[in-house]
Design an enzyme around this catalytic site. Structure first.
Site: not given
Ligand code: FCB
Length: 455
Positions: A89, A134, A179, A305, A307, A365
């Site tokens: 990607r 992006h 995002e 994504n 986290y 992600e």
């Molecule tokens: C996300 C972003 C990516 C990177 C990660 C850690 O929010 O999409 O570009 O910065 O965090």
């Protein structure tokens, strides 16, 4: 806080636990790795301007060179190939295609760069997954109002048209936006991302235009690209109440409204959530006839994504949602302070599938940053990243077991890179980048991923 002992209790996991056609990849983005900021006619982006503004980037750095991927891409693609991933990607820098944001003809040298890059992926058995936006908007468009201004939607569609016409014979997987929460709210409400505006109403209007441009791009891409699969990537969070008190439960629901439902509801045909609209009052975005229908244009997949989760408490008078994120102290956190919660990822995926049934879901992600160091022998023993990766893959496996149509996993990121407002301080890569020599060194996590992918 991190607990090194966690590495002792890692789940066992094998590639064969996943369907044979599961996509395995890694992710990058243009501004974070390319450099080559002044080459081949590339125009200025809002991130160039933001970096040039004193005090915006923690280490005072910029993206002029970054990982020098603009020149080193063959090596980088070979590195990805050596891991055994079958998908890659990346994102396209709009200012390389239309340096001034719009124009009668796209910049041929910019298109050529991505054409060579895509050929390089295909030669190496990497399925290209292209993100159209992006975050690196041409500064020239920002000067005319940027995403606050509805004309930027038309400019985005013209850019998308040029790129998909040029690469669509080889790129079949397209992500319209990465995002929208971050480009809209970090960029226009909190102001800690480019373009650095602090105006909540503006952020909401930006968000509306991003989602609108996503919906309008879908038929355009499908017209240009035979067999295209088009989706959007959202940053989503599982939200839990701090306690089971009715006040905290209600606060968590409100917070979820702005973090998750604000995006998912309109994309899946429900319009903006009524409770959030009510909280926003006059701040709500201006919506024209037909916008909500366009935003809900069916996509082929949803990119998630993931986290971290958020724990939320009632906080009367605080912000629009009268809630606050509570920082529990007894949990494992990455160097960024993000709570590590693989279970949260399973919960999130199951919830999105249950509440919205988006069809195919890809984790576009997932990754973590730690205080990596290169040892004198030239190795990087990032045991915490290995642990994070193993446990999140187990969480993905669990989501599959619960019936989530998860089709692929892309690790963020192939390389250490420019982490936005944090500059080069935060390293997320499977490969260490020495920014002086530009040497890449696979970390223990990269070696682990490679072993895992060997099956
Ligand atoms: C996300 C972003 C990516 C990177 C990660 C850690 O929010 O999409 O570009 O910065 O965090």
């Amino acid at each position: 806080m991190t607990d090194p002992l966690r590495t002792a209790v890692l789940p066992t996991i094998a590639r064969t636990d996943f369907p044979a056609d599961f996509r395995w990849g890694c992710s990058t983005s243009s501004f974070q790795i390319e450099g080559g900021a002044h080459e081949d006619g590339r125009g200025e982006s809002i991130w160039d301007r933001f970096c040039a503004t004193p005090g915006k980037i923690r280490d005072g750095s910029n993206g002029d060179v970054a990982c020098d991927h603009y020149h080193r891409w063959p090596e980088d693609l070979s590195l990805a190939q050596s891991l055994g991933v079958n998908a890659y990607r990346f994102s396209i820098a709009w200012p390389r295609i239309f340096p001034q944001g719009t124009g009668a003809t796209p910049n041929a040298k910019g298109l050529d760069f991505y054409s060579r890059l895509v050929d390089g992926m295909l030669e190496r058995g990497l399925q290209p997954w292209a993100t159209l936006y992006h975050w690196d908007l041409p500064q020239a468009l920002q000067d005319r109002g940027g995403w606050v201004h509805r004309d930027t939607v038309a400019a985005y569609l013209a850019y998308t048209d040029a790129v998909t016409r040029h690469l669509g014979d080889r790129v079949k997987h397209w992500i319209t936006h990465n995002e929208p929460f971050c480009s809209a709210f970090l960029g226009h409400s909190e102001g800690n991302h480019a373009p650095g505006i602090r105006d909540h109403a503006a952020a909401l209007q930006v968000c509306h235009h991003l989602l609108l441009s996503h919906g309008q791009a879908i038929p355009l891409i499908k017209r240009n690209v035979a067999d295209a699969k088009v989706g959007i990537t959202l940053s989503l969070h599982p939200i839990a109440p701090a306690t089971q008190s009715p006040a905290d439960v209600a606060a968590a629901h409100r917070h979820d409204g702005t973090r998750n439902r604000w995006f998912l509801d309109p994309l899946y045909g429900r319009g903006y959530p009524a409770d959030v609209l009510q909280m926003l009052g006059p701040l709500a975005p201006k919506v024209q006839a037909g916008d909500l229908e366009a935003m809900a244009t069916p996509a082929d997949f949803l990119g998630v994504n993931y986290y971290f989760p958020e724990v939320v408490a009632d906080a009367p008078g605080q912000g629009i949602t009268h809630s606050q994120v509570v920082e529990s102290h007894d949990v494992e956190r990455t160097a960024f302070g993000w709570q590590v919660s693989p279970e949260g990822m399973t919960t999130l995926l199951a919830r999105v599938h249950r509440d919205y049934a988006p069809g195919d879901i890809y984790l576009t992600e997932n990754g973590s940053t730690w205080e990596d160091t290169m040892l004198p022998d030239g190795t990087v023993n990032d045991a915490q990243r290995v642990s994070y990766l193993v446990r999140h893959l187990a969480a993905a496996r669990q989501a599959l077991a619960e019936g989530v149509p998860l089709k692929g996993y892309f690790y963020w990121s192939l390389l250490d890179n420019f982490e936005w407002a944090e500059g080069y301080i935060r390293r997320f890569g499977l490969a260490w980048v020495d920014y002086t020599t530009q040497q890449r060194t696979l970390k223990a996590s990269g070696h682990w991923y490679r072993q895992f992918l060997k099956g």
